[in-house]
Design a protein around this motif. Structure first.
Motif, PDB file in Angstrom:
ATOM      1  N   PHE A  33     -24.231 120.711  37.501  1.00 29.98           N
ATOM      2  CA  PHE A  33     -23.847 120.073  38.788  1.00 29.98           C
ATOM      3  C   PHE A  33     -24.820 118.869  39.129  1.00 29.98           C
TER       4      PHE A  33
ATOM      5  N   ARG B 221     -21.318 111.764  41.336  1.00 34.49           N
ATOM      6  CA  ARG B 221     -20.178 112.556  41.883  1.00 34.49           C
ATOM      7  C   ARG B 221     -20.166 113.986  40.860  1.00 34.49           C
ATOM      8  N   VAL B 222     -19.373 114.858  41.290  1.00 41.59           N
ATOM      9  CA  VAL B 222     -19.114 116.169  40.374  1.00 41.59           C
ATOM     10  C   VAL B 222     -17.742 116.209  39.864  1.00 41.59           C
TER      11      VAL B 222
ATOM     12  N   ASP C 208     -14.079 118.129  38.745  1.00 41.01           N
ATOM     13  CA  ASP C 208     -13.449 119.153  39.359  1.00 41.01           C
ATOM     14  C   ASP C 208     -13.979 120.445  38.558  1.00 41.01           C
TER      15      ASP C 208
ATOM     16  N   TYR D  29     -17.369 121.521  39.980  1.00 40.80           N
ATOM     17  CA  TYR D  29     -17.156 121.733  41.102  1.00 40.80           C
ATOM     18  C   TYR D  29     -16.722 123.269  41.242  1.00 40.80           C
TER      19      TYR D  29
ATOM     20  N   VAL E 143     -22.615 125.637  47.621  1.00 35.94           N
ATOM     21  CA  VAL E 143     -22.483 124.235  47.027  1.00 35.94           C
ATOM     22  C   VAL E 143     -22.968 123.292  47.956  1.00 35.94           C
TER      23      VAL E 143
END
Length: 184
Positions: free
Chosen positions: A123, A132-133, A135, A138, A150
């Motif tokens: 992550f 960004r992370v 899908d 996440y 999170v």
């Protein structure tokens, strides 16, 4: 490199600086060090930052062990020697394996990550490197830590990025540490 915004003796601080400094000294940190040395020049900013940092470092929803891992990934990304010197020994004390710390130091994915550590590591790396992370990562973080965790993990990355930027620009002096400095 010279420390651009080094320590100010307490007696030479303004009243607002003394108030902000005393809040850090009286809190769990116990002293004004690291990022708070340059930040004392902006006491209101420092006060807001230290309150956020106190929560993220000591009470985050993901716990201290994983918080320290996220801090190490952030320190490595920003080449932040002060964060590394302070947090690598803490991470070790809270159960992050020496092999994991050593791998992060040389920008290698650690082979010996526990399942929850692997989620945090991936992550953080994605957030720093790709902004960004994905899908899959996440979803794994959400399953492991819930929405609260999170969001705290995002906050840890952002907060320690802020501190890294401050200390890198201020060229904050690196404290003595039981951990070797980050390699170039």
């Amino acid at each position: 490199m010279d420390d651009r915004l080094g320590p100010i003796p307490f007696a030479q601080m303004s009243a607002s600086q003394q108030l902000a400094a005393q809040a850090v000294i009286d809190g769990p940190r116990g002293a004004l060090y690291g990022p708070f040395v340059p930040l004392i020049r902006s006491p209101e900013l420092m006060s807001a930052a230290q309150k956020m940092g106190e929560y993220l470092r000591y009470r985050s929803a993901i716990g201290t062990r994983l918080t320290e891992l996220a801090i190490l990934v952030t320190a490595r990304h920003w080449n932040q020697q002060v964060e590394w010197a302070i947090h690598a020994p803490i991470a070790r004390d809270f159960g992050i394996a020496e092999e994991v710390i050593a791998a992060i130091a040389v920008r290698r994915r650690p082979a010996a990550l526990l399942a929850d550590e692997a989620v945090v590591y991936e992550f953080c790396v994605q957030l720093h490197q790709q902004q960004r992370v994905d899908d899959t990562t996440y979803a794994a973080a959400l399953a492991a830590f819930g929405e609260h965790g999170v969001v705290d993990l995002m906050g840890i990355n952002g907060y320690y990025t802020f501190l890294a930027m401050v200390m890198n620009a201020a060229q904050t002096a690196v404290p003595t540490s039981s951990t070797a400095p980050l390699p170039a």
